[in-house]
Design a protein around this motif. Structure first.
Motif, PDB file in Angstrom:
ATOM      1  N   HIS A  68      39.619  -2.605  -4.933  1.00 41.03           N
ATOM      2  CA  HIS A  68      39.234  -3.937  -4.446  1.00 41.03           C
ATOM      3  C   HIS A  68      37.779  -3.952  -3.982  1.00 41.03           C
ATOM      4  CE1 HIS A  68      42.701  -6.566  -4.539  1.00 41.03           C
ATOM      5  NE2 HIS A  68      43.480  -5.687  -3.937  1.00 41.03           N
ATOM      6  N   HIS A 128      44.269   1.706  -4.994  1.00 42.74           N
ATOM      7  CA  HIS A 128      44.376   0.257  -5.225  1.00 42.74           C
ATOM      8  C   HIS A 128      43.381  -0.486  -4.325  1.00 42.74           C
ATOM      9  CE1 HIS A 128      46.997  -3.525  -5.717  1.00 42.74           C
ATOM     10  NE2 HIS A 128      46.150  -3.834  -4.742  1.00 42.74           N
ATOM     11  N   GLU A 129      43.329  -0.098  -3.038  1.00 41.95           N
ATOM     12  CA  GLU A 129      42.459  -0.809  -2.090  1.00 41.95           C
ATOM     13  C   GLU A 129      40.982  -0.485  -2.332  1.00 41.95           C
ATOM     14  OE1 GLU A 129      43.801  -3.158  -0.603  1.00 41.95           O
ATOM     15  OE2 GLU A 129      45.869  -2.507  -0.812  1.00 41.95           O
ATOM     16  N   GLY A 169      51.847  -4.171  -6.618  1.00 48.51           N
ATOM     17  CA  GLY A 169      51.701  -5.605  -6.410  1.00 48.51           C
ATOM     18  C   GLY A 169      50.442  -5.800  -5.596  1.00 48.51           C
ATOM     19  N   CYS A 170      50.071  -7.045  -5.312  1.00 52.82           N
ATOM     20  CA  CYS A 170      48.832  -7.312  -4.594  1.00 52.82           C
ATOM     21  C   CYS A 170      48.961  -8.644  -3.870  1.00 52.82           C
ATOM     22  CB  CYS A 170      47.671  -7.359  -5.600  1.00 52.82           C
ATOM     23  SG  CYS A 170      46.082  -7.654  -4.832  1.00 52.82           S
ATOM     24  N   LEU A 171      48.521  -8.686  -2.615  1.00 54.65           N
ATOM     25  CA  LEU A 171      48.620  -9.932  -1.852  1.00 54.65           C
ATOM     26  C   LEU A 171      47.778 -11.045  -2.471  1.00 54.65           C
ATOM     27  CD1 LEU A 171      48.603  -8.600   1.825  1.00 54.65           C
ATOM     28  CD2 LEU A 171      50.546  -9.417   0.483  1.00 54.65           C
ATOM     29  N   GLN A 173      39.598  -9.371   0.242  1.00 53.62           N
ATOM     30  CA  GLN A 173      40.749 -10.265   0.046  1.00 53.62           C
ATOM     31  C   GLN A 173      40.808 -11.366   1.100  1.00 53.62           C
ATOM     32  OE1 GLN A 173      43.575  -6.722  -0.464  1.00 53.62           O
ATOM     33  NE2 GLN A 173      44.538  -8.320  -1.695  1.00 53.62           N
TER      34      GLN A 173
HETATM   35 NI    NI Z   1      45.584  -5.641  -3.843  1.00 53.86          NI
END
Ligand code: NI
Length: 176
Positions: A140, A136-137, A93-95, A51
């Motif tokens: 990614h 979630h991470e 949610g996600c940054l 990210q």
């Molecule tokens: Ni995320």
């Protein structure tokens, strides 16, 4: 300490599969600190290296509440080795997808192996928010976003919205 720019949907970098970390050294520890700083500044509760544009298998999480002292957790080369059959649902949610939230169903409890900041191999069983956040991470690190777990219709709407926003952010092209 400075923060790192966070990459947003629909940047294709977010779809890259990250590469295992080969050495846990001072450079990596400094990078983990910068990731934490970036996450706190955002603010968010989890961040994967991709990210901030680095395809390395490292992620940071802090689930402490606002009135509690920081409780940073760093996971290097995390791998899920066991998943529960029962599932739980969280609004995620996600940054990298700011201001968009959707319910996602995932295994309620997982066991993961990883390296800590000393390079020591560890294993952790997590449930609740930590289980969700870890999944979630780790997604990614494999180029997977939480919107991949929602309906296609909803996903296409979000992607379209962020494509439009990206266009608006892009500098105006000079013509002629
Ligand atoms: Ni995320």
């Amino acid at each position: 300490m400075s923060t790192l720019p966070i990459i947003l949907l629909p940047d294709p970098v977010l779809r890259e599969v990250s590469i295992p970390v080969e050495r846990v050294d001072d450079e990596l520890r400094r990078f983990a600190d910068a990731m934490l700083e970036t996450m706190y500044d955002a603010p968010g509760i989890g961040l994967a290296a991709i990210q901030v544009g680095q395809p390395r298998r490292i992620l940071v999480i802090d689930l402490s509440k606002e009135d509690e002292p920081n409780a940073p957790q760093v996971f290097i080369n995390p791998e899920i080795v066991k998943c529960s059959d029962d599932v739980s649902q969280y609004e995620e949610g996600c940054l990298s997808i700011p201001d968009y939230y959707a319910d996602v169903e995932r295994p309620a409890s997982i066991t993961a192996t990883y390296l800590d900041l000393d390079g020591t191999q560890r294993e952790m069983t997590a449930d609740g928010l930590l289980a969700t956040c870890l999944q979630h991470e780790i997604d990614h690190l494999n180029g997977v976003l939480f919107i991949d777990h929602i309906s296609r219709l909803k996903r296409e709407m979000v992607v379209k919205k962020f494509r439009k926003l990206a266009k608006e952010r892009a500098p105006t092209r000079m013509v002629g």
